[in-house]
Enzyme design. Structure first.
Site, short mmCIF file in Angstrom:
data_model
loop_
_atom_site.label_atom_id
_atom_site.label_comp_id
_atom_site.label_asym_id
_atom_site.label_seq_id
_atom_site.Cartn_x
_atom_site.Cartn_y
_atom_site.Cartn_z
N SER A 47 0.82 -1.22 0.00
CA SER A 47 0.00 0.00 0.00
C SER A 47 0.85 1.26 0.00
O SER A 47 0.41 2.32 -0.44
CB SER A 47 -0.90 0.01 1.24
OG SER A 47 -0.11 -0.01 2.42
N HIS A 48 2.08 1.18 0.53
CA HIS A 48 2.93 2.37 0.64
C HIS A 48 4.19 2.28 -0.22
O HIS A 48 5.13 3.03 -0.02
CB HIS A 48 3.31 2.63 2.10
CG HIS A 48 2.19 3.20 2.90
ND1 HIS A 48 1.04 2.47 3.18
CD2 HIS A 48 1.99 4.42 3.45
CE1 HIS A 48 0.21 3.23 3.89
NE2 HIS A 48 0.76 4.40 4.07
N LEU A 124 7.34 4.58 8.53
CA LEU A 124 8.33 5.02 9.52
C LEU A 124 9.37 3.95 9.82
O LEU A 124 10.56 4.24 10.01
CB LEU A 124 7.57 5.42 10.79
CG LEU A 124 8.33 6.15 11.89
CD1 LEU A 124 8.97 7.43 11.37
CD2 LEU A 124 7.39 6.46 13.06
N THR A 160 -2.96 10.53 13.21
CA THR A 160 -2.88 9.12 13.60
C THR A 160 -1.44 8.77 13.96
O THR A 160 -1.14 7.62 14.30
CB THR A 160 -3.39 8.21 12.47
OG1 THR A 160 -2.70 8.55 11.27
CG2 THR A 160 -4.87 8.39 12.26
N ASP A 179 6.18 -0.67 14.77
CA ASP A 179 5.82 0.46 13.91
C ASP A 179 4.31 0.55 13.95
O ASP A 179 3.63 -0.22 13.26
CB ASP A 179 6.34 0.20 12.49
CG ASP A 179 6.06 1.35 11.52
OD1 ASP A 179 5.49 2.36 11.94
OD2 ASP A 179 6.44 1.21 10.34
N GLU A 189 -7.79 3.28 5.12
CA GLU A 189 -8.78 2.19 5.07
C GLU A 189 -10.20 2.75 5.01
O GLU A 189 -11.09 2.20 4.36
CB GLU A 189 -8.65 1.29 6.31
CG GLU A 189 -7.73 0.11 6.15
CD GLU A 189 -8.11 -0.80 4.98
OE1 GLU A 189 -9.30 -1.12 4.84
OE2 GLU A 189 -7.21 -1.15 4.21
#
Lengths: 339, 339
Positions: A47-48, A124, A160, A179, A189
């Protein structure tokens, strides 16, 4: 099942780099971002990974990120590095900071890197992992536009806001890597459910009236549920203090959104701490960490944070990563000047 | 309603000091512990104030704490202080460490204090508050005997492990002070219900079978529920890494209990980080923090972490603190050699 194409980590990095440069990113910045893209795919967090490259490119083109920004590095005290990311990507600012942070942490025993005026830093744990790979314990904080309300209130004030810690084993492999964000679920989401017209489970988010909702559209006007109630708000505030107040970055409550093209640079921040574990523990760290991990392995079913990513990475190094074909087509079109 | 007697903070400190010394605590150590006792009462946390003094005294007498232990201070690197609490109280080790930590953090920009072989440190926020009162941002971690199971497992591996952060305003008052454990509820609450023969609410703890229970006796044989599920376990592991692995202290899974007289010294640890916020933020910290607090105040009903303690403290400084009379009788008896 979406169609995929399997790429090696080098191919992912090269493709991401070429697309980012084609979109107007300075090569040094594109290099840091492309490397993180490959590492994120290796960690199994698709997703990232490559999926974000078209968004990064769009954000360079609309001015949410300054593509040719050059990070300005300062060393205000012997143990501190401060970087102004100049509204460019966080990745080159982190990379420039880490070049100084690692030797400094070895010399001083502890050192910190404070970054302001930066865009979001992706996953991160990719950055704290790099600290651990240098044989140091790494802690990281990054803030985000407000989406969690303080206890007792309805309007969001902090993001968040994730934190991450990576603890290196004797060979600099992060044998525990935590993480996690401060909310029950990632905001992305809820945005996904909203696009798809699907309800969200109760407990994920609250409406503008402060009441639980299963309607993603109402949730997006309200706030994200903090994980563990007031303790999740405490984590979000911890991160806000470190990543925004301690760096002089923009508070989440004033930051423009990371998503979409409006609002200009979010100018948020990151804070990293690197510590020499052998020095703080009198040489006991490696043994203590190995024992902690072994004790967890002894408990049937126990999950060790970071093991999923480590296992995905071993697989990716060997056999590459399956990337969504539609994503690849988009990124190649940008690279070829056809987007 | 239990009978109480109102004492000034000085009276509380003096009484605690005299009792601790009468029980065999070295005066320098008793001083640090007595000061923390008064501060904890001032903060309104009566469960961990004078009520703990008889337990401290008992633990000196049974050898769970070495009353005449002298902390051994080391400075392994320019930014690090390491203290061996020598199985004495944590408080004198923290006090000796802080004497060096504050000037070091101002000079280096960041400095850390790693303590091993120590007893529990009482309320963690009392110590991070002291860092903030020195004009520095303070972060603290302390580990505890195992009571939380890893995700997917049933047997405890980490303690309810709290962390704390204190952020100083322009005058060194901690305008945000977060101090929270990794579990839904304090273990002492479950022990209290067990003694009283009362059930516990679902969600507080799990039995040895990993299933939720409302029976405190079964809960005490099982594990504490982490706050926010796997994210609470992540916090407990973060703290375990910092307070035990990074200090070379005993892991929670191997530590003797803090309660009761059996098992000898727990030999757990604490880790503190002090950072110069003006240096990391380019002088922006005070303004950012004030803005964050002001934004919270603007949200109707919002709770600002630390405000409850600050308000209790203002009241205590003016009018003293009401302390349970039965507790005072016990402490006075110890002081007078009649217990």
């Amino acid at each position: 099942m979406a169609e995929t194409e399997t790429l090696s980590l080098d191919e992912i990095e090269t493709l991401a780099f070429d697309a980012l440069v084609a979109a107007g990113t300075r090569p040094e910045s594109a290099r840091a971002l492309a490397k993180a893209t490959a590492e994120t795919e290796a960690d199994g967090i698709s997703s990232h990974g490559m999926a974000y490259v078209p968004i990064y490119c769009e954000h360079v083109q609309c001015g949410k990120v300054v593509g040719d920004a050059v990070p300005v590095v300062d060393r205000p005290k012997p143990g501190l590095i401060r970087v102004d990311a100049a509204n460019g990507f966080a990745h080159p600012a982190i990379s420039a900071g880490f070049d100084l942070l690692f030797p400094l942490a070895r010399e001083q025993g502890i050192a910190a890197l404070a970054i302001h005026n930066s865009y979001n830093c992706g996953v991160l744990g990719v950055h704290t992992r790099a600290i651990a790979e240098a044989g140091l314990l790494g802690i990281g904080f990054t803030n985000a536009p407000a989406s969690i309300a303080p206890v007792g209130a309805r309007q969001p004030i902090v993001g968040t806001n994730p934190f991450s810690i990576a603890a290196p084993d004797a060979n600099g492999a992060p044998s525990i890597l935590i993480d996690q964000s401060a909310s029950v679920i990632a905001k992305s989401e809820i945005m996904k459910r909203s696009r798809e017209g699907l309800p969200i489970p109760e407990g994920w988010a609250l409406g503008p009236d402060g009441q639980p909702t299963t309607d993603p559209a109402i949730a997006l006007k309200g706030s994200m549920a903090p994980s563990g109630g007031y303790k999740g708000v405490g984590i979000a505030l911890l991160v806000e203090l470190m990543a925004a107040a301690m760096t002089g970055a923009t508070l989440g409550v004033h930051a423009s959104p990371f998503s979409g093209t409006a609002g200009g640079p979010p100018a948020t921040g990151q804070f990293f701490i690197a510590i020499d574990p052998a020095a703080t523990s009198g040489g006991q760290f490696t043994d203590r960490l190995a024992t902690l991990v072994a004790e967890m392995r002894d408990r049937p079913g126990a999950h060790i944070p970071g093991e999923g990513r480590a296992s995905a990475r071993r697989k990716a190094l060997k056999g590459g990563v399956a990337v969504n074909s539609a994503t690849l087509a988009k990124v190649r079109a940008i690279r070829d000047g056809q987007a």
